[in-house]
Enzyme design. Structure first.
Site, PDB file in Angstrom:
ATOM      1  N   ARG A 229       0.839  -1.200   0.000  1.00 36.80           N
ATOM      2  CA  ARG A 229       0.000   0.000   0.000  1.00 36.80           C
ATOM      3  C   ARG A 229       0.876   1.252   0.000  1.00 36.80           C
ATOM      4  O   ARG A 229       0.568   2.239  -0.671  1.00 36.80           O
ATOM      5  CB  ARG A 229      -0.931  -0.008   1.216  1.00 36.80           C
ATOM      6  CG  ARG A 229      -2.031  -1.052   1.144  1.00 36.80           C
ATOM      7  CD  ARG A 229      -2.685  -1.281   2.495  1.00 36.80           C
ATOM      8  NE  ARG A 229      -3.377  -0.093   2.979  1.00 36.80           N
ATOM      9  CZ  ARG A 229      -3.909   0.006   4.204  1.00 36.80           C
ATOM     10  NH1 ARG A 229      -3.814  -1.011   5.052  1.00 36.80           N
ATOM     11  NH2 ARG A 229      -4.518   1.118   4.567  1.00 36.80           N
ATOM     12  N   CYS A 290      -0.998   5.895   9.368  1.00 37.80           N
ATOM     13  CA  CYS A 290      -1.406   4.571   8.848  1.00 37.80           C
ATOM     14  C   CYS A 290      -2.575   4.788   7.906  1.00 37.80           C
ATOM     15  O   CYS A 290      -2.567   5.730   7.113  1.00 37.80           O
ATOM     16  CB  CYS A 290      -1.758   3.626   9.995  1.00 37.80           C
ATOM     17  SG  CYS A 290      -3.137   4.177  11.025  1.00 37.80           S
TER      18      CYS A 290
END
Length: 340
Positions: A229, A290
């Site tokens: 990601r 995050c």
């Protein structure tokens, strides 16, 4: 006059001034049974619960297990299901999807002080209780650090994280299951919010724009998402959200801070080795990020327990990637798709 919580409703009862003063003095002079560190072992929590278990009768500070079970929206499971299936006896459930800033378009954002106090009151948690937050048996350390950090941001002094519930179960310590039971509400005072521990979008954007510029402060952004990601090669779990990373950020998937078998935090010396190998400088400020601010707190906790990273130089980006990817403009060139 004082307030007593009875069956979820506040009832007035009289106490003489002398008794109130005596109780207040006792609360400062009576020795507390304290847990040894921010991370608590299953054995330590079990012993503490035997001595100071939650009781609706005693006014003394108690040790309260607080379940922070949460799963990614793509997982198919929910935290409340996990809590019903298996939990520490007399635990309370902190719902990360509900105790939030309801005005924000982003998930899990910190609630305001009134919403936080109301939630703690509904959970039957008092200001002087020792709260030990824990995760699920399935995932190990995952969402408990977020709830522990939230309590600290709102000034709850006696808060710890269990390291971890999977080991609690493996050690054969007591568990229970079944539907939720009611707890007596209690008045939790509206706390002061500590903004110094939270990084805003504007602050992170300034750091990203200053990256590689002469004279920049050198703030380090640590990203807890998976490396795929971070690189932009894997999709985000939220549909329509671009993957990639903030310019200059450092990829530290939160799993690197955990034992691969137990999913508990690594020992402090091993945590220091991970951060050193990633080039994290303890002398420079750090912002943890995050997807939605949950596993950023795994990094924040890892920095805390590893030693050497002072709290005054650490922040968590509450909005994290979900806010970032939706708010930056394509012309800003602030979403990078390759390792930087």
């Amino acid at each position: 006059m004082a307030l007593l919580a009875v069956g979820g409703r506040f009832t007035r009862f009289g106490l003489s001034h002398r008794k109130v003063v005596a109780r207040t003095i006792d609360s400062f002079t009576t020795p507390r049974r304290s847990l040894s560190s921010y991370l608590v072992t299953p054995k330590e929590l079990h012993e503490a619960l035997k001595k100071n278990s939650p009781s609706p009768v005693s006014p003394d500070p108690r040790v309260i297990p607080l379940c922070a079970a949460w799963f990614l929206p793509t997982d198919g499971r929910t935290g409340i299901q996990s809590f019903r299936e298996l939990r520490i006896p007399k635990a309370r459930f902190f719902d990360l999807d509900k105790i939030v800033d309801e005005r924000s378009p982003y998930p899990h954002m910190l609630p305001d002080a009134r919403r936080f106090a109301a939630a703690m009151s509904e959970l039957g948690i008092r200001k002087d209780d020792t709260v030990v937050v824990y995760d699920t048996k399935e995932l190990g350390i995952f969402s408990a650090p977020r709830v522990g950090w939230t309590l600290k941001v709102f000034g709850h002094r006696n808060v710890h994280v269990l390291n971890n519930f999977r080991l609690w179960v493996d050690d054969g310590l007591p568990t229970e299951s079944g539907e939720l039971y009611s707890v007596d509400c209690c008045p939790y005072p509206i706390p002061e919010f500590d903004p110094s521990s939270v990084a805003s979008f504007e602050e992170v954007k300034e750091v990203a724009q200053d990256y590689n510029k002469e004279g920049a402060e050198g703030v380090q952004i640590l990203d807890a998402r998976s490396h795929g990601r971070f690189l932009g090669s894997d999709p985000e779990p939220r549909e329509g959200l671009s993957s990639g990373h903030i310019p200059g950020s450092i990829s530290i998937p939160f799993s690197m801070l955990l034992d691969p078998d137990t999913k508990a935090f690594l020992p402090p010396e091993k945590l220091r080795e991970v951060f050193k190998a990633k080039g994290v400088n303890a002398e420079k400020p750090i912002i943890s990020s995050c997807g939605t601010g949950v596993t950023a707190c795994v990094i924040e906790t890892g920095l805390d327990v590893s030693g050497g990273f002072v709290p005054e130089k650490r922040k968590v980006y509450d909005g994290s990637w979900t806010e970032w990817a939706q708010r930056v403009q394509p012309s800003d060139n602030l979403i990078r798709k390759t390792q930087s």
